[in-house]
Design a protein around this motif. Structure first.
Motif, PDB file in Angstrom:
ATOM      1  N   ASP A 236     -19.946  70.576  38.484  1.00 39.75           N
ATOM      2  CA  ASP A 236     -19.960  71.659  39.467  1.00 39.75           C
ATOM      3  C   ASP A 236     -20.851  71.323  40.664  1.00 39.75           C
ATOM      4  OD1 ASP A 236     -19.320  74.405  40.310  1.00 39.75           O
ATOM      5  OD2 ASP A 236     -21.463  74.799  39.961  1.00 39.75           O
ATOM      6  N   THR A 237     -21.436  70.143  40.653  1.00 37.54           N
ATOM      7  CA  THR A 237     -22.352  69.765  41.734  1.00 37.54           C
ATOM      8  C   THR A 237     -21.603  69.006  42.816  1.00 37.54           C
ATOM      9  OG1 THR A 237     -24.211  69.641  40.190  1.00 37.54           O
ATOM     10  CG2 THR A 237     -24.486  68.588  42.335  1.00 37.54           C
ATOM     11  N   LEU A 238     -21.640  69.554  44.016  1.00 39.57           N
ATOM     12  CA  LEU A 238     -20.995  68.933  45.158  1.00 39.57           C
ATOM     13  C   LEU A 238     -22.044  68.148  45.945  1.00 39.57           C
ATOM     14  CD1 LEU A 238     -18.298  68.741  46.785  1.00 39.57           C
ATOM     15  CD2 LEU A 238     -19.201  70.612  48.200  1.00 39.57           C
ATOM     16  N   TYR A 239     -21.841  66.845  46.028  1.00 43.45           N
ATOM     17  CA  TYR A 239     -22.741  65.985  46.793  1.00 43.45           C
ATOM     18  C   TYR A 239     -22.156  65.813  48.195  1.00 43.45           C
ATOM     19  CZ  TYR A 239     -25.176  65.007  42.456  1.00 43.45           C
ATOM     20  OH  TYR A 239     -25.902  65.128  41.288  1.00 43.45           O
ATOM     21  N   ILE A 240     -22.983  66.070  49.188  1.00 43.10           N
ATOM     22  CA  ILE A 240     -22.555  66.015  50.584  1.00 43.10           C
ATOM     23  C   ILE A 240     -23.301  64.871  51.259  1.00 43.10           C
ATOM     24  CG2 ILE A 240     -22.387  67.295  52.761  1.00 43.10           C
ATOM     25  CD1 ILE A 240     -22.739  69.876  50.966  1.00 43.10           C
ATOM     26  N   TYR A 241     -22.555  63.902  51.750  1.00 39.06           N
ATOM     27  CA  TYR A 241     -23.139  62.724  52.374  1.00 39.06           C
ATOM     28  C   TYR A 241     -23.100  62.911  53.892  1.00 39.06           C
ATOM     29  CZ  TYR A 241     -22.343  60.971  47.671  1.00 39.06           C
ATOM     30  OH  TYR A 241     -22.351  60.824  46.298  1.00 39.06           O
ATOM     31  N   TYR A 242     -24.202  62.540  54.542  1.00 37.73           N
ATOM     32  CA  TYR A 242     -24.282  62.837  55.975  1.00 37.73           C
ATOM     33  C   TYR A 242     -25.112  61.806  56.723  1.00 37.73           C
ATOM     34  CZ  TYR A 242     -28.903  64.939  54.887  1.00 37.73           C
ATOM     35  OH  TYR A 242     -30.208  65.167  54.481  1.00 37.73           O
ATOM     36  N   GLY A 243     -24.837  61.706  57.999  1.00 39.01           N
ATOM     37  CA  GLY A 243     -25.643  60.893  58.879  1.00 39.01           C
ATOM     38  C   GLY A 243     -26.899  61.651  59.256  1.00 39.01           C
ATOM     39  N   ALA A 244     -28.052  61.003  59.113  1.00 40.90           N
ATOM     40  CA  ALA A 244     -29.339  61.630  59.413  1.00 40.90           C
ATOM     41  C   ALA A 244     -29.910  60.995  60.673  1.00 40.90           C
ATOM     42  CB  ALA A 244     -30.309  61.452  58.245  1.00 40.90           C
ATOM     43  N   ALA A 245     -30.030  61.807  61.721  1.00 43.83           N
ATOM     44  CA  ALA A 245     -30.589  61.376  63.006  1.00 43.83           C
ATOM     45  C   ALA A 245     -29.872  60.136  63.544  1.00 43.83           C
ATOM     46  CB  ALA A 245     -32.093  61.142  62.905  1.00 43.83           C
ATOM     47  N   ASP A 246     -28.583  60.002  63.231  1.00 43.01           N
ATOM     48  CA  ASP A 246     -27.754  58.895  63.721  1.00 43.01           C
ATOM     49  C   ASP A 246     -28.341  57.520  63.401  1.00 43.01           C
ATOM     50  OD1 ASP A 246     -25.865  60.596  64.674  1.00 43.01           O
ATOM     51  OD2 ASP A 246     -25.863  59.828  66.722  1.00 43.01           O
ATOM     52  N   GLU A 247     -29.069  57.432  62.280  1.00 42.73           N
ATOM     53  CA  GLU A 247     -29.711  56.160  61.965  1.00 42.73           C
ATOM     54  C   GLU A 247     -29.640  55.798  60.487  1.00 42.73           C
ATOM     55  OE1 GLU A 247     -34.095  54.075  62.631  1.00 42.73           O
ATOM     56  OE2 GLU A 247     -33.417  55.651  63.996  1.00 42.73           O
TER      57      GLU A 247
ATOM     58  N   ILE B  45     -28.264  57.174  56.251  1.00 42.13           N
ATOM     59  CA  ILE B  45     -27.349  57.998  55.470  1.00 42.13           C
ATOM     60  C   ILE B  45     -28.141  58.706  54.392  1.00 42.13           C
ATOM     61  CG2 ILE B  45     -25.399  57.959  53.865  1.00 42.13           C
ATOM     62  CD1 ILE B  45     -24.359  55.520  55.462  1.00 42.13           C
ATOM     63  N   ALA B  46     -27.960  60.006  54.309  1.00 39.24           N
ATOM     64  CA  ALA B  46     -28.666  60.820  53.326  1.00 39.24           C
ATOM     65  C   ALA B  46     -27.657  61.648  52.541  1.00 39.24           C
ATOM     66  CB  ALA B  46     -29.695  61.717  54.011  1.00 39.24           C
ATOM     67  N   CYS B  47     -28.159  62.365  51.551  1.00 37.70           N
ATOM     68  CA  CYS B  47     -27.287  63.157  50.688  1.00 37.70           C
ATOM     69  C   CYS B  47     -27.966  64.479  50.348  1.00 37.70           C
ATOM     70  CB  CYS B  47     -26.972  62.381  49.411  1.00 37.70           C
ATOM     71  SG  CYS B  47     -25.739  63.177  48.349  1.00 37.70           S
ATOM     72  N   ALA B  48     -27.162  65.519  50.228  1.00 37.93           N
ATOM     73  CA  ALA B  48     -27.619  66.829  49.768  1.00 37.93           C
ATOM     74  C   ALA B  48     -26.638  67.320  48.712  1.00 37.93           C
ATOM     75  CB  ALA B  48     -27.710  67.810  50.927  1.00 37.93           C
ATOM     76  N   SER B  49     -27.074  68.203  47.829  1.00 40.54           N
ATOM     77  CA  SER B  49     -26.181  68.711  46.798  1.00 40.54           C
ATOM     78  C   SER B  49     -26.267  70.223  46.703  1.00 40.54           C
ATOM     79  CB  SER B  49     -26.511  68.084  45.436  1.00 40.54           C
ATOM     80  OG  SER B  49     -27.790  68.481  44.987  1.00 40.54           O
TER      81      SER B  49
END
Length: 355
Positions: free
Chosen positions: A312-323, A325-329
Motif C-alpha cells: 500500500d506504500t506509494l513511492y514517489i521519485y522526484y528531481g530535487a533542486a534540479d540536481e 534524485i530523491a524519493c518520498a512515500s
C-alpha cells in the motif's frame, strides 16, 4: 493532512562526463521486486541524456550504467534528451521525453520491447508557432491571459537560425488504452491538456492538431486553482489506476519572493473519461523544505516524475533542486481517502471524445 515520508536522496551526480552536472527527473517502471529508473543526466554546458539504474526494492541501487541509455542523435534533440517518463501499454514500453534543440522544447517518444533497446519515434506534439496556436485556439474563445505570458517568447520569432515554436512538454501516456484508444497528457503553460481517443500515433496529423486547438477549452483537463499552483501546473508521474479513478501526481508552481517554488500535487481523474476531474488536494502533497530541495541547480524544486507501488506504500521519485534524485512515500489508501474528501463537481463531457 496526509503523512508523507521523505526518504532522502536516492541518486547523485558522478564524475562521469555525461552526468557530472546533475541527475534528476527519473522515469520509473516497476517489475516485480525491481524498479527500473531512467533519469535525466546533465553534463557541462547543460547537455542532457538519459542514464539508467536498477533498484532492488524501492530504494536500494543494485546496478547503474556508466554510459547513457539514450542520448541526442537528431537535430530536434541536439541540445538534450530530457525529463523521461515511461509506461507499458500492451507489450510495448512508451518512453516519452522532452527533445531540446537549444531553442525549442517539445515532447518526443521512444519505444522498446525490452527496456534495453529503444526506437525513437520523433516529436509527437504539434510543431507550430505561438501565433498559429493563438489564431486557432482563439477562434471560438479568448485565451487565458497567461498563455501569451508564458508562450510568446517575448515576441522573438527566430533564434540561432531556428524558428521559435510553441513549447509543449511533459508528455505522458496513460498506462493502458481507454475504450481501446491511446490517451496522453501534455502541457502548454499554464494548464495541463489531454489528448484522447487516437488509435495510432499516425493519427496525430496537422489536421488533427488544427481541430484540437480549435476546441482547446474542451481539451484542458486541469488549470491552476490553489495558491501553491497559481503560476502554472504540469504533468508529473504517469496516472495510477485505482478503483476510484486515475491518481495524477503533477507539479504546481508558485511565484514567490524567492522565485518559483515547485511542489508535488495530486488530482483524481475519471477512469473512463480522464477529461473529467473528480477531486484535487487543496494543498501540496509535499513541497521543498529539505536542504536538497531548497538549494541546488534550481532552488526550491520538488519535481515528481515516477512512482512505484509496494503493497500500500506509494513511492514517489522526484528531481530535487534540479540536481539530485530523491524519493518520498505515502499510503495510497490514505491518499485516496483524502482525495475523496475533496471531490468536486465537474461539467466536462461525460463520454470520452475525440477532439
Amino acid at each position: 493532512m496526509i503523512e508523507v515520508i521523505k526518504t532522502g536522496i536516492l541518486l547523485e551526480k558522478t564524475t562521469l562526463g555525461f552526468e557530472n552536472e546533475g541527475v534528476l527527473n527519473p522515469a520509473i517502471y516497476k517489475d516485480g521486486d525491481y524498479v527500473h529508473l531512467f533519469y535525466r543526466a546533465v553534463s557541462k554546458g547543460n547537455f542532457s541524456s538519459i542514464g539508467y539504474c536498477k533498484l532492488k526494492g524501492p530504494l536500494v541501487v543494485e546496478s547503474r550504467s556508466e554510459s547513457p541509455i539514450l542520448f541526442p542523435q537528431f537535430e530536434y534533440e541536439s541540445h538534450g534528451v530530457e525529463d523521461p517518463r515511461i509506461v507499458k501499454i500492451d507489450d510495448l514500453y512508451y518512453l516519452t521525453y522532452t527533445a531540446y534543440d537549444g531553442v525549442n522544447a517539445l515532447g518526443a517518444l521512444a519505444t522498446s520491447t525490452d527496456l534495453i533497446h529503444f526506437e525513437k519515434k520523433g516529436i509527437v506534439v504539434p510543431q507550430i508557432t505561438y501565433d498559429e496556436f493563438r489564431q486557432l485556439s482563439e477562434a471560438k474563445n479568448a485565451l487565458d491571459e497567461k498563455y501569451p505570458r508564458y508562450n510568446q517568447h517575448l515576441g522573438i520569432v527566430e533564434k540561432d537560425g531556428k524558428e521559435m515554436l510553441l513549447w509543449d512538454k511533459n508528455l505522458i501516456f496513460f498506462p493502458r488504452r481507454i475504450e481501446d484508444k491511446l490517451c496522453f497528457l501534455h502541457r502548454i503553460k499554464p494548464d495541463i491538456q489531454i489528448v484522447v481517443a487516437i488509435n495510432h500515433l499516425e493519427d496525430l496529423t496537422d489536421e488533427f492538431w488544427q481541430q484540437y486547438f480549435l476546441h482547446l477549452d474542451e481539451n484542458i483537463v486541469l488549470t491552476p486553482k490553489f495558491d501553491h499552483e497559481v503560476s502554472y501546473i504540469g504533468t508529473g508521474c504517469p496516472p495510477i489506476e485505482t478503483e476510484h479513478g486515475w491518481v495524477l501526481i503533477y507539479h504546481g508552481v508558485q511565484d514567490s519572493i524567492k522565485g518559483y517554488v515547485y511542489s508535488a500535487c495530486v488530482a483524481l481523474l475519471d477512469l473512463q473519461n480522464p477529461q473529467k476531474e473528480i477531486a484535487r488536494l487543496p494543498y501540496p502533497l509535499f513541497k521543498p523544505d529539505q536542504a536538497w530541495e531548497l538549494n541546488g541547480e534550481v532552488n526550491n524544486v520538488c519535481f515528481p516524475t515516477g512512482t512505484a507501488l509496494f503493497g500500500d506504500t506509494l513511492y514517489i521519485y522526484y528531481g530535487a533542486a534540479d540536481e539530485q534524485i530523491a524519493c518520498a512515500s505515502v499510503s495510497l489508501t490514505a491518499l485516496l481517502k483524502e482525495l475523496m474528501i475533496n471531490t468536486q463537481e465537474n461539467d466536462k463531457p461525460t463520454k470520452l471524445q475525440s477532439p
